[in-house]
Design an enzyme around this catalytic site. Structure first.
Site, PDB file in Angstrom:
ATOM      1  N   TYR A  39      -2.195  -1.576  -2.364  1.00 56.86           N
ATOM      2  CA  TYR A  39      -3.346  -2.482  -2.330  1.00 56.86           C
ATOM      3  C   TYR A  39      -4.486  -1.794  -1.592  1.00 56.86           C
ATOM      4  O   TYR A  39      -4.281  -1.213  -0.519  1.00 56.86           O
ATOM      5  CB  TYR A  39      -2.975  -3.783  -1.610  1.00 56.86           C
ATOM      6  CG  TYR A  39      -4.116  -4.767  -1.523  1.00 56.86           C
ATOM      7  CD1 TYR A  39      -4.605  -5.389  -2.669  1.00 56.86           C
ATOM      8  CD2 TYR A  39      -4.705  -5.086  -0.310  1.00 56.86           C
ATOM      9  CE1 TYR A  39      -5.655  -6.296  -2.599  1.00 56.86           C
ATOM     10  CE2 TYR A  39      -5.748  -5.993  -0.220  1.00 56.86           C
ATOM     11  CZ  TYR A  39      -6.222  -6.598  -1.376  1.00 56.86           C
ATOM     12  OH  TYR A  39      -7.261  -7.502  -1.298  1.00 56.86           O
TER      13      TYR A  39
ATOM     14  N   ASP B  88      -5.979   6.046   2.009  1.00 60.51           N
ATOM     15  CA  ASP B  88      -6.370   4.731   2.512  1.00 60.51           C
ATOM     16  C   ASP B  88      -5.535   4.411   3.743  1.00 60.51           C
ATOM     17  O   ASP B  88      -4.334   4.136   3.649  1.00 60.51           O
ATOM     18  CB  ASP B  88      -6.164   3.689   1.403  1.00 60.51           C
ATOM     19  CG  ASP B  88      -6.604   2.295   1.829  1.00 60.51           C
ATOM     20  OD1 ASP B  88      -6.989   2.118   3.004  1.00 60.51           O
ATOM     21  OD2 ASP B  88      -6.548   1.386   0.980  1.00 60.51           O
TER      22      ASP B  88
ATOM     23  N   LYS C 122      -9.107  -2.917   9.811  1.00 60.88           N
ATOM     24  CA  LYS C 122      -8.187  -3.573  10.743  1.00 60.88           C
ATOM     25  C   LYS C 122      -8.330  -3.074  12.184  1.00 60.88           C
ATOM     26  O   LYS C 122      -9.217  -3.525  12.894  1.00 60.88           O
ATOM     27  CB  LYS C 122      -6.748  -3.438  10.220  1.00 60.88           C
ATOM     28  CG  LYS C 122      -6.607  -4.122   8.842  1.00 60.88           C
ATOM     29  CD  LYS C 122      -5.208  -4.081   8.313  1.00 60.88           C
ATOM     30  CE  LYS C 122      -5.093  -4.580   6.894  1.00 60.88           C
ATOM     31  NZ  LYS C 122      -4.967  -6.008   6.748  1.00 60.88           N
TER      32      LYS C 122
HETATM   33  N1  PLP Z   1      -6.571  -1.086   1.963  1.00 60.42           N
HETATM   34  C1  PLP Z   1      -5.392  -1.408   2.527  1.00 60.42           C
HETATM   35  C2  PLP Z   1      -4.323  -0.357   2.631  1.00 60.42           C
HETATM   36  C3  PLP Z   1      -5.161  -2.689   3.001  1.00 60.42           C
HETATM   37  O1  PLP Z   1      -3.982  -3.002   3.546  1.00 60.42           O
HETATM   38  C4  PLP Z   1      -6.181  -3.657   2.867  1.00 60.42           C
HETATM   39  C5  PLP Z   1      -5.976  -5.044   3.325  1.00 60.42           C
HETATM   40  O2  PLP Z   1      -4.903  -5.457   3.661  1.00 60.42           O
HETATM   41  C6  PLP Z   1      -7.393  -3.278   2.280  1.00 60.42           C
HETATM   42  C7  PLP Z   1      -7.565  -1.982   1.846  1.00 60.42           C
HETATM   43  C8  PLP Z   1      -8.511  -4.266   2.132  1.00 60.42           C
HETATM   44  O3  PLP Z   1      -9.018  -4.570   3.394  1.00 60.42           O
HETATM   45  P1  PLP Z   1      -9.841  -5.940   3.618  1.00 60.42           P
HETATM   46  O4  PLP Z   1      -8.846  -7.056   3.533  1.00 60.42           O
HETATM   47  O5  PLP Z   1     -10.433  -5.769   4.994  1.00 60.42           O
HETATM   48  O6  PLP Z   1     -10.890  -6.004   2.554  1.00 60.42           O
END
Ligand code: PLP
Length: 478
Positions: free
Chosen positions: A168, A263, A309
Protein backbone atom coordinates in the site's frame (compact mmCIF):
# COMPACT_ATOMS: atom_id res chain seq x y z
CA UNK A 1 -22.18 -0.18 28.83
CA UNK A 2 -22.02 1.75 32.04
CA UNK A 3 -19.20 4.08 31.17
CA UNK A 4 -17.12 2.67 34.02
CA UNK A 5 -13.66 1.38 33.24
CA UNK A 6 -13.48 -2.34 33.98
CA UNK A 7 -9.75 -2.79 33.60
CA UNK A 8 -7.02 -2.86 36.19
CA UNK A 9 -5.38 0.50 36.88
CA UNK A 10 -1.96 1.01 35.30
CA UNK A 11 0.96 1.30 37.67
CA UNK A 12 0.82 4.58 39.58
CA UNK A 13 3.60 7.09 39.36
CA UNK A 14 4.73 6.22 35.86
CA UNK A 15 4.34 9.05 33.46
CA UNK A 16 3.52 6.82 30.53
CA UNK A 17 0.77 4.83 32.21
CA UNK A 18 -1.34 7.40 33.97
CA UNK A 19 -5.05 7.59 33.41
CA UNK A 20 -6.20 10.59 31.37
CA UNK A 21 -8.64 12.80 33.23
CA UNK A 22 -12.22 11.64 33.59
CA UNK A 23 -13.39 14.82 31.90
CA UNK A 24 -12.17 13.39 28.59
CA UNK A 25 -15.40 11.34 28.39
CA UNK A 26 -18.30 12.80 26.40
CA UNK A 27 -21.15 11.16 28.27
CA UNK A 28 -22.18 9.27 25.12
CA UNK A 29 -21.51 5.60 24.41
CA UNK A 30 -19.34 4.44 21.52
CA UNK A 31 -22.48 3.02 19.88
CA UNK A 32 -24.28 6.37 20.14
CA UNK A 33 -21.28 8.23 18.79
CA UNK A 34 -20.94 5.78 15.90
CA UNK A 35 -24.63 6.11 14.99
CA UNK A 36 -24.29 9.90 14.98
CA UNK A 37 -21.05 9.75 13.00
CA UNK A 38 -22.62 7.48 10.38
CA UNK A 39 -25.29 10.08 9.73
CA UNK A 40 -22.68 12.82 9.22
CA UNK A 41 -19.64 11.02 7.79
CA UNK A 42 -19.55 8.22 5.17
CA UNK A 43 -19.38 4.98 7.15
CA UNK A 44 -18.90 7.07 10.27
CA UNK A 45 -15.14 7.25 9.68
CA UNK A 46 -12.54 9.37 7.95
CA UNK A 47 -10.41 6.38 6.94
CA UNK A 48 -11.97 2.99 6.17
CA UNK A 49 -10.15 0.52 8.46
CA UNK A 50 -11.38 2.47 11.49
CA UNK A 51 -14.92 1.28 10.73
CA UNK A 52 -14.20 -2.24 12.12
CA UNK A 53 -15.65 -3.80 8.95
CA UNK A 54 -13.23 -6.71 9.03
CA UNK A 55 -13.71 -7.51 12.72
CA UNK A 56 -17.33 -6.43 13.22
CA UNK A 57 -18.71 -4.59 16.23
CA UNK A 58 -18.63 -0.96 17.28
CA UNK A 59 -15.53 1.16 16.78
CA UNK A 60 -14.21 2.85 19.88
CA UNK A 61 -14.34 6.64 19.79
CA UNK A 62 -11.14 7.81 21.41
CA UNK A 63 -10.90 11.00 23.38
CA UNK A 64 -7.37 10.92 24.76
CA UNK A 65 -4.12 9.03 24.66
CA UNK A 66 -1.07 9.00 26.89
CA UNK A 67 1.95 6.77 26.92
CA UNK A 68 0.94 3.23 25.96
CA UNK A 69 -2.75 3.84 26.62
CA UNK A 70 -5.77 5.23 24.82
CA UNK A 71 -9.10 6.13 26.42
CA UNK A 72 -12.48 5.99 24.73
CA UNK A 73 -15.51 8.22 25.11
CA UNK A 74 -16.95 5.87 27.75
CA UNK A 75 -13.87 6.37 29.90
CA UNK A 76 -12.51 2.86 29.15
CA UNK A 77 -8.79 2.62 28.88
CA UNK A 78 -6.90 0.27 26.56
CA UNK A 79 -3.28 -0.70 26.12
CA UNK A 80 -2.73 0.50 22.56
CA UNK A 81 -1.01 -1.55 19.86
CA UNK A 82 -2.03 0.75 17.02
CA UNK A 83 0.06 3.78 18.04
CA UNK A 84 -1.82 6.07 15.65
CA UNK A 85 -0.87 3.56 12.89
CA UNK A 86 2.79 4.12 13.57
CA UNK A 87 3.77 7.67 14.49
CA UNK A 88 3.70 7.36 18.29
CA UNK A 89 7.08 5.69 18.78
CA UNK A 90 7.77 7.61 21.98
CA UNK A 91 4.31 6.86 23.34
CA UNK A 92 1.25 9.06 23.05
CA UNK A 93 1.43 12.70 24.15
CA UNK A 94 5.13 12.58 24.98
CA UNK A 95 5.71 15.69 27.12
CA UNK A 96 8.65 16.84 24.95
CA UNK A 97 6.56 16.68 21.79
CA UNK A 98 3.56 18.35 23.39
CA UNK A 99 5.79 21.16 24.66
CA UNK A 100 7.38 21.68 21.24
CA UNK A 101 3.99 21.74 19.53
CA UNK A 102 2.52 24.11 22.11
CA UNK A 103 5.50 26.39 21.82
CA UNK A 104 5.35 26.40 18.01
CA UNK A 105 1.58 26.97 18.03
CA UNK A 106 1.97 29.94 20.31
CA UNK A 107 4.09 31.59 17.61
CA UNK A 108 1.59 31.05 14.80
CA UNK A 109 -0.08 28.07 13.15
CA UNK A 110 0.83 28.42 9.50
CA UNK A 111 2.90 31.00 7.66
CA UNK A 112 2.80 29.83 4.04
CA UNK A 113 6.44 30.80 3.93
CA UNK A 114 9.75 29.10 4.60
CA UNK A 115 10.77 28.45 8.21
CA UNK A 116 14.13 27.51 9.73
CA UNK A 117 12.78 24.26 11.20
CA UNK A 118 11.98 22.79 7.76
CA UNK A 119 15.67 22.91 6.88
CA UNK A 120 16.58 21.42 10.26
CA UNK A 121 14.25 18.48 9.61
CA UNK A 122 15.62 17.98 6.09
CA UNK A 123 19.20 18.07 7.39
CA UNK A 124 18.39 15.59 10.12
CA UNK A 125 16.87 13.10 7.65
CA UNK A 126 19.76 13.55 5.22
CA UNK A 127 22.30 12.92 8.00
CA UNK A 128 20.59 9.66 8.96
CA UNK A 129 19.47 8.21 5.65
CA UNK A 130 22.34 8.44 3.18
CA UNK A 131 20.34 7.97 -0.06
CA UNK A 132 18.44 11.15 0.83
CA UNK A 133 20.50 14.04 -0.47
CA UNK A 134 17.57 16.42 -0.69
CA UNK A 135 14.15 16.26 0.91
CA UNK A 136 10.80 17.89 0.16
CA UNK A 137 8.13 18.00 2.88
CA UNK A 138 4.49 17.25 2.18
CA UNK A 139 1.57 16.50 4.50
CA UNK A 140 0.61 12.84 3.92
CA UNK A 141 2.19 9.60 2.78
CA UNK A 142 -0.21 9.57 -0.17
CA UNK A 143 1.15 12.92 -1.33
CA UNK A 144 4.73 11.74 -0.85
CA UNK A 145 4.37 8.64 -3.05
CA UNK A 146 2.20 10.42 -5.60
CA UNK A 147 4.82 13.17 -5.94
CA UNK A 148 7.71 10.67 -6.05
CA UNK A 149 6.03 8.83 -8.91
CA UNK A 150 5.43 12.04 -10.85
CA UNK A 151 9.05 12.99 -10.27
CA UNK A 152 10.29 9.58 -11.46
CA UNK A 153 8.17 9.90 -14.58
CA UNK A 154 9.36 13.44 -15.19
CA UNK A 155 12.98 12.45 -14.69
CA UNK A 156 12.95 9.33 -16.88
CA UNK A 157 10.45 10.52 -19.48
CA UNK A 158 8.66 7.17 -19.09
CA UNK A 159 5.14 6.39 -17.87
CA UNK A 160 4.91 2.84 -16.52
CA UNK A 161 5.04 2.11 -12.79
CA UNK A 162 5.75 -1.28 -11.21
CA UNK A 163 4.27 -2.06 -7.79
CA UNK A 164 3.80 -5.23 -5.76
CA UNK A 165 0.57 -6.98 -4.80
CA UNK A 166 -0.40 -6.30 -1.20
CA UNK A 167 1.80 -3.20 -0.93
CA UNK A 168 0.00 0.00 0.00
CA UNK A 169 1.37 3.37 -0.97
CA UNK A 170 -1.62 5.58 -0.30
CA UNK A 171 -4.73 6.17 -2.34
CA UNK A 172 -3.67 8.07 -5.46
CA UNK A 173 -5.28 6.71 -8.62
CA UNK A 174 -2.38 4.83 -10.20
CA UNK A 175 -1.64 3.02 -6.96
CA UNK A 176 -5.17 1.69 -6.51
CA UNK A 177 -4.53 -1.01 -9.07
CA UNK A 178 -5.09 -4.78 -9.03
CA UNK A 179 -2.93 -7.30 -10.85
CA UNK A 180 -3.94 -8.13 -14.40
CA UNK A 181 -4.37 -11.72 -15.54
CA UNK A 182 -0.74 -12.50 -16.41
CA UNK A 183 2.55 -11.81 -14.67
CA UNK A 184 3.64 -8.87 -16.79
CA UNK A 185 0.20 -7.64 -17.83
CA UNK A 186 -1.09 -4.22 -16.91
CA UNK A 187 -3.34 -3.60 -13.94
CA UNK A 188 -7.07 -3.08 -13.56
CA UNK A 189 -8.62 -0.35 -11.42
CA UNK A 190 -8.49 -1.32 -7.74
CA UNK A 191 -11.26 1.10 -6.83
CA UNK A 192 -14.33 2.50 -8.47
CA UNK A 193 -13.45 5.91 -9.84
CA UNK A 194 -9.97 4.95 -11.00
CA UNK A 195 -9.90 5.31 -14.80
CA UNK A 196 -8.86 2.07 -16.53
CA UNK A 197 -6.37 4.09 -18.59
CA UNK A 198 -4.57 5.17 -15.43
CA UNK A 199 -4.51 1.69 -13.87
CA UNK A 200 -3.19 0.43 -17.19
CA UNK A 201 0.03 2.34 -16.56
CA UNK A 202 0.76 0.17 -13.52
CA UNK A 203 2.17 -3.36 -13.48
CA UNK A 204 1.32 -5.26 -10.27
CA UNK A 205 3.77 -8.06 -9.54
CA UNK A 206 3.95 -10.74 -6.83
CA UNK A 207 6.21 -9.60 -3.97
CA UNK A 208 9.57 -11.22 -3.37
CA UNK A 209 9.48 -12.72 -6.84
CA UNK A 210 12.51 -11.54 -8.79
CA UNK A 211 11.58 -13.72 -11.77
CA UNK A 212 8.39 -11.68 -12.13
CA UNK A 213 10.42 -8.46 -11.95
CA UNK A 214 12.84 -9.77 -14.59
CA UNK A 215 9.92 -10.77 -16.83
CA UNK A 216 8.33 -7.34 -16.47
CA UNK A 217 11.57 -5.57 -17.37
CA UNK A 218 12.22 -7.97 -20.25
CA UNK A 219 8.83 -7.19 -21.74
CA UNK A 220 8.30 -3.52 -20.86
CA UNK A 221 11.77 -2.33 -19.72
CA UNK A 222 12.02 0.74 -21.93
CA UNK A 223 8.64 2.02 -20.70
CA UNK A 224 9.16 1.55 -16.93
CA UNK A 225 9.83 4.79 -15.05
CA UNK A 226 10.05 3.32 -11.57
CA UNK A 227 9.47 0.42 -9.25
CA UNK A 228 7.76 1.45 -6.03
CA UNK A 229 8.16 -0.94 -3.12
CA UNK A 230 7.47 -0.88 0.60
CA UNK A 231 10.95 -1.20 2.10
CA UNK A 232 9.48 -4.02 4.17
CA UNK A 233 5.83 -4.74 3.46
CA UNK A 234 3.56 -4.07 6.42
CA UNK A 235 0.17 -3.28 4.89
CA UNK A 236 -0.89 -6.90 4.31
CA UNK A 237 0.28 -7.78 7.76
CA UNK A 238 4.06 -7.85 7.97
CA UNK A 239 5.84 -9.54 5.07
CA UNK A 240 9.57 -8.79 5.07
CA UNK A 241 11.59 -8.71 1.87
CA UNK A 242 13.58 -11.87 1.18
CA UNK A 243 17.28 -11.28 1.87
CA UNK A 244 18.78 -9.44 -1.09
CA UNK A 245 15.41 -8.65 -2.70
CA UNK A 246 15.61 -4.87 -2.34
CA UNK A 247 19.18 -4.79 -3.58
CA UNK A 248 18.34 -6.96 -6.60
CA UNK A 249 15.40 -4.69 -7.35
CA UNK A 250 17.67 -1.66 -7.50
CA UNK A 251 20.14 -3.52 -9.75
CA UNK A 252 17.43 -4.71 -12.13
CA UNK A 253 15.77 -1.31 -12.33
CA UNK A 254 19.05 0.49 -12.94
CA UNK A 255 20.05 -2.01 -15.61
CA UNK A 256 16.93 -0.87 -17.49
CA UNK A 257 17.22 2.86 -16.82
CA UNK A 258 14.38 2.84 -14.26
CA UNK A 259 14.32 4.28 -10.74
CA UNK A 260 13.45 2.63 -7.43
CA UNK A 261 11.19 4.41 -4.97
CA UNK A 262 11.57 2.82 -1.56
CA UNK A 263 8.44 3.63 0.43
CA UNK A 264 9.39 4.02 4.07
CA UNK A 265 6.22 5.85 5.11
CA UNK A 266 5.57 3.07 7.60
CA UNK A 267 9.05 1.69 8.34
CA UNK A 268 11.00 4.98 8.23
CA UNK A 269 12.32 6.00 11.67
CA UNK A 270 10.14 3.25 13.22
CA UNK A 271 12.24 0.14 12.78
CA UNK A 272 15.47 2.09 13.37
CA UNK A 273 17.01 5.54 13.22
CA UNK A 274 17.61 5.11 9.47
CA UNK A 275 14.48 3.02 8.87
CA UNK A 276 14.47 -0.30 7.04
CA UNK A 277 17.16 0.97 4.68
CA UNK A 278 19.36 1.49 7.75
CA UNK A 279 18.74 -2.07 8.98
CA UNK A 280 19.52 -3.62 5.61
CA UNK A 281 22.54 -1.43 4.98
CA UNK A 282 23.92 -1.85 8.50
CA UNK A 283 24.26 1.85 9.02
CA UNK A 284 25.32 2.49 12.61
CA UNK A 285 22.31 4.00 14.31
CA UNK A 286 22.48 7.76 14.59
CA UNK A 287 25.87 7.75 12.87
CA UNK A 288 27.24 11.20 12.55
CA UNK A 289 27.32 12.51 9.02
CA UNK A 290 26.85 10.59 5.83
CA UNK A 291 27.16 6.83 5.72
CA UNK A 292 28.85 5.23 2.73
CA UNK A 293 25.75 3.75 1.13
CA UNK A 294 26.34 1.46 -1.79
CA UNK A 295 30.02 0.93 -1.02
CA UNK A 296 29.76 -2.66 0.14
CA UNK A 297 28.47 -5.37 -2.16
CA UNK A 298 25.33 -6.06 -0.15
CA UNK A 299 24.17 -2.47 0.21
CA UNK A 300 21.79 -0.64 -2.08
CA UNK A 301 20.76 2.93 -2.74
CA UNK A 302 17.16 3.64 -3.73
CA UNK A 303 16.84 6.65 -6.01
CA UNK A 304 13.89 8.10 -4.12
CA UNK A 305 12.45 7.38 -0.70
CA UNK A 306 9.17 8.37 0.91
CA UNK A 307 8.46 9.00 4.57
CA UNK A 308 5.40 9.67 6.72
CA UNK A 309 4.02 8.77 10.12
CA UNK A 310 7.03 8.98 12.54
CA UNK A 311 8.57 11.91 10.64
CA UNK A 312 5.54 13.92 11.75
CA UNK A 313 5.44 12.61 15.31
CA UNK A 314 1.63 12.36 15.09
CA UNK A 315 1.13 15.51 13.04
CA UNK A 316 0.64 15.76 9.25
CA UNK A 317 4.21 15.65 7.93
CA UNK A 318 5.47 13.35 5.20
CA UNK A 319 8.32 13.68 2.73
CA UNK A 320 9.98 12.49 -0.42
CA UNK A 321 13.73 12.55 -0.77
CA UNK A 322 16.59 11.09 -2.71
CA UNK A 323 19.30 11.81 -5.24
CA UNK A 324 19.92 15.53 -5.56
CA UNK A 325 19.94 15.46 -9.37
CA UNK A 326 16.48 13.87 -9.35
CA UNK A 327 15.07 15.99 -6.53
CA UNK A 328 16.24 19.15 -8.29
CA UNK A 329 13.80 18.38 -11.11
CA UNK A 330 11.01 19.50 -8.77
CA UNK A 331 9.56 22.98 -9.14
CA UNK A 332 10.82 25.69 -8.73
CA UNK A 333 14.14 24.35 -10.07
CA UNK A 334 12.78 21.83 -12.53
CA UNK A 335 9.74 21.06 -14.66
CA UNK A 336 8.00 18.61 -12.29
CA UNK A 337 5.27 20.47 -10.44
CA UNK A 338 4.60 19.79 -6.77
CA UNK A 339 3.27 22.11 -4.05
CA UNK A 340 1.26 22.37 -0.83
CA UNK A 341 -0.32 25.13 1.28
CA UNK A 342 0.43 23.25 4.50
CA UNK A 343 3.70 21.62 3.42
CA UNK A 344 6.31 22.10 6.14
CA UNK A 345 3.72 23.48 8.56
CA UNK A 346 5.68 24.80 11.53
CA UNK A 347 3.56 23.17 14.25
CA UNK A 348 3.64 19.80 12.50
CA UNK A 349 7.38 20.04 11.82
CA UNK A 350 7.97 20.84 15.51
CA UNK A 351 6.31 17.54 16.41
CA UNK A 352 8.34 15.58 13.85
CA UNK A 353 11.66 17.17 14.65
CA UNK A 354 11.23 16.69 18.39
CA UNK A 355 10.16 13.08 17.91
CA UNK A 356 13.12 12.21 15.69
CA UNK A 357 15.58 13.93 18.03
CA UNK A 358 14.16 12.08 21.02
CA UNK A 359 14.23 8.72 19.23
CA UNK A 360 17.71 7.65 20.27
CA UNK A 361 19.27 4.21 20.40
CA UNK A 362 17.62 3.53 23.77
CA UNK A 363 14.17 4.19 22.28
CA UNK A 364 14.79 1.74 19.44
CA UNK A 365 16.14 -0.86 21.88
CA UNK A 366 12.94 -0.49 23.94
CA UNK A 367 10.74 -0.79 20.86
CA UNK A 368 12.61 -3.92 19.72
CA UNK A 369 12.40 -5.55 23.16
CA UNK A 370 8.69 -4.75 23.55
CA UNK A 371 7.92 -6.10 20.07
CA UNK A 372 9.83 -9.29 20.74
CA UNK A 373 8.20 -9.90 24.13
CA UNK A 374 4.67 -9.21 22.90
CA UNK A 375 5.11 -11.18 19.66
CA UNK A 376 6.48 -14.17 21.56
CA UNK A 377 3.76 -14.00 24.21
CA UNK A 378 0.99 -13.93 21.61
CA UNK A 379 2.60 -16.77 19.70
CA UNK A 380 2.93 -18.85 22.90
CA UNK A 381 -0.72 -18.23 23.73
CA UNK A 382 -1.80 -19.40 20.26
CA UNK A 383 0.47 -22.45 20.50
CA UNK A 384 -0.99 -23.35 23.91
CA UNK A 385 -4.44 -23.45 22.30
CA UNK A 386 -3.29 -25.32 19.19
CA UNK A 387 -3.88 -22.37 16.85
CA UNK A 388 -1.63 -22.85 13.80
CA UNK A 389 0.03 -19.53 13.02
CA UNK A 390 3.25 -17.72 12.19
CA UNK A 391 4.64 -14.53 13.70
CA UNK A 392 5.84 -12.34 10.87
CA UNK A 393 8.45 -9.76 11.83
CA UNK A 394 10.24 -6.86 10.18
CA UNK A 395 12.33 -5.14 12.83
CA UNK A 396 9.95 -4.08 15.59
CA UNK A 397 6.90 -4.45 13.35
CA UNK A 398 5.04 -7.74 13.64
CA UNK A 399 1.76 -9.46 12.86
CA UNK A 400 0.28 -12.94 12.74
CA UNK A 401 -0.80 -15.17 9.89
CA UNK A 402 -3.20 -18.00 10.76
CA UNK A 403 -3.28 -21.54 9.39
CA UNK A 404 -1.12 -24.59 8.70
CA UNK A 405 0.32 -23.18 5.47
CA UNK A 406 1.71 -20.11 7.25
CA UNK A 407 2.89 -22.20 10.20
CA UNK A 408 4.90 -24.37 7.79
CA UNK A 409 7.15 -21.64 6.40
CA UNK A 410 7.95 -17.94 6.12
CA UNK A 411 5.17 -16.03 4.36
CA UNK A 412 6.60 -14.02 1.47
CA UNK A 413 3.70 -12.83 -0.64
CA UNK A 414 0.14 -11.51 -0.70
CA UNK A 415 -1.41 -14.67 -2.16
CA UNK A 416 -0.22 -16.67 0.85
CA UNK A 417 -1.41 -13.99 3.27
CA UNK A 418 -4.84 -14.06 1.63
CA UNK A 419 -5.16 -17.86 1.95
CA UNK A 420 -4.84 -17.70 5.76
CA UNK A 421 -7.56 -18.52 8.29
CA UNK A 422 -8.41 -14.83 8.65
CA UNK A 423 -11.67 -15.71 10.42
CA UNK A 424 -9.70 -16.55 13.56
CA UNK A 425 -8.79 -12.89 14.06
CA UNK A 426 -12.14 -11.14 14.81
CA UNK A 427 -12.95 -13.20 17.95
CA UNK A 428 -9.35 -12.84 19.10
CA UNK A 429 -9.46 -9.09 18.47
CA UNK A 430 -12.71 -8.65 20.41
CA UNK A 431 -11.58 -10.76 23.35
CA UNK A 432 -8.48 -8.56 23.60
CA UNK A 433 -10.56 -5.39 23.26
CA UNK A 434 -12.96 -6.54 25.98
CA UNK A 435 -9.94 -7.16 28.20
CA UNK A 436 -8.58 -3.67 27.56
CA UNK A 437 -6.12 -4.17 24.72
CA UNK A 438 -6.60 -2.29 21.45
CA UNK A 439 -5.22 -4.16 18.42
CA UNK A 440 -5.34 -3.14 14.75
CA UNK A 441 -8.90 -3.91 13.62
CA UNK A 442 -7.79 -6.16 10.75
CA UNK A 443 -5.58 -9.21 10.47
CA UNK A 444 -3.95 -7.54 7.45
CA UNK A 445 -2.29 -4.81 9.53
CA UNK A 446 0.95 -4.59 11.48
CA UNK A 447 1.00 -4.24 15.27
CA UNK A 448 2.81 -1.16 16.59
CA UNK A 449 4.55 -0.78 19.93
CA UNK A 450 5.78 2.42 21.57
CA UNK A 451 8.71 3.12 23.86
CA UNK A 452 6.10 3.63 26.60
CA UNK A 453 5.10 -0.05 26.51
CA UNK A 454 6.58 -0.80 29.90
CA UNK A 455 6.21 -3.91 32.05
CA UNK A 456 2.79 -2.81 33.31
CA UNK A 457 1.39 -2.32 29.81
CA UNK A 458 2.93 -5.54 28.51
CA UNK A 459 1.65 -7.36 31.61
CA UNK A 460 -1.88 -6.32 30.77
CA UNK A 461 -1.51 -7.64 27.26
CA UNK A 462 -0.14 -10.96 28.51
CA UNK A 463 -2.96 -11.31 31.03
CA UNK A 464 -5.53 -10.92 28.26
CA UNK A 465 -3.98 -13.51 25.95
CA UNK A 466 -5.15 -16.94 27.19
CA UNK A 467 -8.87 -16.18 26.84
CA UNK A 468 -8.34 -14.42 23.50
CA UNK A 469 -6.30 -17.32 22.13
CA UNK A 470 -9.11 -19.68 23.19
CA UNK A 471 -11.52 -17.49 21.23
CA UNK A 472 -9.26 -17.81 18.17
CA UNK A 473 -9.04 -21.58 18.68
CA UNK A 474 -12.81 -22.03 18.84
CA UNK A 475 -13.51 -19.74 15.86
CA UNK A 476 -15.16 -21.44 12.88
CA UNK A 477 -14.88 -20.38 9.27
CA UNK A 478 -18.11 -18.79 7.98
N1 PLP B 1 2.88 4.24 2.12
C1 PLP B 1 2.84 3.34 3.11
C2 PLP B 1 3.88 2.25 3.15
C3 PLP B 1 1.86 3.40 4.09
O1 PLP B 1 1.83 2.49 5.07
C4 PLP B 1 0.89 4.42 4.01
C5 PLP B 1 -0.19 4.51 5.01
O2 PLP B 1 -0.41 3.65 5.81
C6 PLP B 1 0.97 5.34 2.96
C7 PLP B 1 1.98 5.24 2.03
C8 PLP B 1 -0.03 6.45 2.85
O3 PLP B 1 0.17 7.36 3.89
P1 PLP B 1 -1.02 8.35 4.34
O4 PLP B 1 -2.05 7.49 5.02
O5 PLP B 1 -0.34 9.32 5.27
O6 PLP B 1 -1.54 9.01 3.10
Amino acid sequence: MTGTASFPEPVEGNTTGTRPSASSGTGATNAELFARAQAAIPGGVNSPVRAFRSVGGTPRFLVSARGAYVTDAEGREYVDLVAGWGPAILGHADPRVIEAVTDAASRGLSFGSSTPVETELAELVEARVAPVEKLRLVSTGTEATMSAIRLARGFTGRDVLVKFAGHYHGHSDGLLADAGSGLATFALPGSAGVPADIAALTLVLPYNNLDAVRAAFAEHGDRIAAVIVEAAAANMGVVPPAPGFNRALVELAHAHGALVISDEVLTGFRVGAAGWWGLENSVPELAEGRASAGSASDTYTPDLMTFGKVIGGGMPVAALGGRADIMDRLAPLGPVYQAGTLSGNPVAVAAGLTTLRAADAAVYATLDAAAETIGDAVSDAFAAEGVAHRVQRAGNLFSFVFGEEAAAGEVRDYATVQRQEAWRYPPFFHAMLDAGVSLPPSVFEAWFVTAAHDDAAIGRIIEALPAAARAAASARSA
